[in-house]
Design a protein around this motif. Structure first.
Motif, PDB file in Angstrom:
ATOM      1  N   VAL A 270       0.841  -1.207   0.000  1.00  0.00           N
ATOM      2  CA  VAL A 270       0.000   0.000   0.000  1.00  0.00           C
ATOM      3  C   VAL A 270       0.878   1.259   0.000  1.00  0.00           C
ATOM      4  O   VAL A 270       0.628   2.221  -0.747  1.00  0.00           O
ATOM      5  N   MET A 271       1.898   1.264   0.827  1.00  0.00           N
ATOM      6  CA  MET A 271       2.808   2.418   0.865  1.00  0.00           C
ATOM      7  C   MET A 271       3.515   2.612  -0.471  1.00  0.00           C
ATOM      8  O   MET A 271       3.745   3.753  -0.915  1.00  0.00           O
ATOM      9  N   ILE A 273       2.309   1.908  -3.453  1.00  0.00           N
ATOM     10  CA  ILE A 273       1.356   2.510  -4.401  1.00  0.00           C
ATOM     11  C   ILE A 273       1.196   4.006  -4.116  1.00  0.00           C
ATOM     12  O   ILE A 273       1.168   4.838  -5.040  1.00  0.00           O
ATOM     13  N   ILE A 274       1.125   4.374  -2.828  1.00  0.00           N
ATOM     14  CA  ILE A 274       0.977   5.796  -2.473  1.00  0.00           C
ATOM     15  C   ILE A 274       2.201   6.597  -2.901  1.00  0.00           C
ATOM     16  O   ILE A 274       2.084   7.676  -3.505  1.00  0.00           O
ATOM     17  N   LEU A 275       3.371   6.077  -2.619  1.00  0.00           N
ATOM     18  CA  LEU A 275       4.584   6.795  -2.992  1.00  0.00           C
ATOM     19  C   LEU A 275       4.764   6.845  -4.507  1.00  0.00           C
ATOM     20  O   LEU A 275       5.327   7.824  -5.037  1.00  0.00           O
ATOM     21  N   LYS A 277       2.394   7.186  -6.663  1.00  0.00           N
ATOM     22  CA  LYS A 277       1.553   8.300  -7.112  1.00  0.00           C
ATOM     23  C   LYS A 277       2.171   9.647  -6.744  1.00  0.00           C
ATOM     24  O   LYS A 277       2.096  10.600  -7.535  1.00  0.00           O
ATOM     25  N   MET A 278       2.778   9.758  -5.579  1.00  0.00           N
ATOM     26  CA  MET A 278       3.405  11.016  -5.175  1.00  0.00           C
ATOM     27  C   MET A 278       4.583  11.371  -6.090  1.00  0.00           C
ATOM     28  O   MET A 278       4.747  12.519  -6.522  1.00  0.00           O
TER      29      MET A 278
END
Length: 327
Positions: A270-271, A273-275, A277-278
């Motif tokens: 999950v982390m 995927i978030i990073l 996108k960032m």
């Protein structure tokens, strides 16, 4: 009466030459005549004693010329001193050359991984977020670095979980062996293949490094999802492998450990995927494009010394073949 006392018949008075005043002055003088001068007189010696005699300058005696043996020994000593000086300078140049080689292409001394100086293996990279990365990108870049360390920690815990499963179930040897392989393989490859490219991308605003990071990190996310799922006998302590271990006899403890690892794999996915996108949003704000990536790639290839030497060798081989084919 005096006039009558004179003899009128006396002749004229004759002049006495010794009555001359100049002669009288000389004869009456106290200066001794030359024929009566005594150089050894006491008065003369006293006068000479009181007279100051000026000091005569010292006369330097000519030194003897050194022998050929002395000249040879002096020349040999000079040669030895010059040789020692040259050896010292050569050692200093070698030391500086080794320092420059250890610093790498950045010209700075490598500091990662942080190993002790007495360790035989030296650091391979230079890494400094505050110096290399712009202020607006430091937070995300550091988060990517922490994500890489978190992923390495999970791989190590995954190895321990597979070992615990192998102890309780003899059929878990394949998973344990693969867990060792994943730890050895993914730890350095993840650092080199997606963290260093994103670090260079933020450092130099390189479109090529951004594209390389996106390409590799996408597969990293896919691998993390597979590890979180936990397909049996794949060397991953995911959800399926954890529930399978819990359902077996005596595998409750190993299953609990594997479930903790599955949770950590899920958090890491999950982390990631978030990073991702960032980083992609920051990439769009930098004005990078695929055309710039192609241009950077072509410039990097053509300026590479290995590529230049290979191209020169191929061109020379082709020219020689053409000349030999046309007699």
């Amino acid at each position: 009466m005096s006039e009558f006392d004179d003899n009128p018949f006396a002749g004229p008075p004759t002049s006495n030459p010794f009555n001359d005043p100049s002669v009288t002055q000389v004869t009456n003088s106290s200066v001794e005549p030359v024929d009566q001068f005594n150089p050894f007189n006491a008065e003369s010696s006293d006068g000479l004693a009181t007279r100051t005699i000026p000091a005569q300058p010292a006369v330097l005696q000519p030194t003897a010329e050194p022998s050929p043996q002395a000249k040879a020994s002096v020349a040999q000593a000079n040669l030895l001193r010059q040789q020692e000086e040259l050896e010292r300078k050569a050692a200093e140049l070698d030391r500086r050359e080794q320092e420059l080689k250890s610093r790498g292409p950045t010209g700075k001394e490598n500091n990662w991984p942080p190993l002790p100086k007495s360790f035989p293996i030296k650091p391979c990279f230079y890494q400094d977020f505050s110096e290399d990365i712009p202020q607006q990108y430091q937070r995300v870049c550091k988060m990517m670095y922490y994500l890489w360390m978190f992923h390495c920690m999970i791989l190590f815990l995954n190895l321990l979980a597979c070992l615990a499963y192998f102890i309780t179930n003899k059929n878990g040897g394949t998973s344990f062996g693969l867990s060792i392989l994943w730890l050895i393989l993914f730890t350095p490859c993840s650092f080199l293949c997606w963290f260093r490219p994103v670090y260079k991308a933020f450092k130099t605003d390189s479109s090529f490094n951004f594209f390389f990071f996106f390409f590799v990190f996408f597969f990293q996310v896919v691998i993390l999802i597979i590890q979180a799922v936990g397909i049996p006998d794949w060397g991953n302590s995911g959800w399926i492998a954890a529930f399978t271990a819990i359902g077996q006899v005596g595998g409750t403890a190993a299953g609990a450990i594997m479930m903790i690892v599955a949770i950590l794999f899920t958090i890491c996915a999950v982390m990631s995927i978030i990073l991702l996108k960032m980083v992609h949003s920051m990439y769009r704000s930098t004005g990078a494009s695929f055309q710039k990536a192609q241009q950077e790639f072509s410039q990097g290839v053509f300026t590479n010394k290995t590529f230049q030497s290979a191209a020169a060798g191929a061109a020379s081989s082709a020219a020689q073949g053409a000349f030999q084919g046309n007699p």
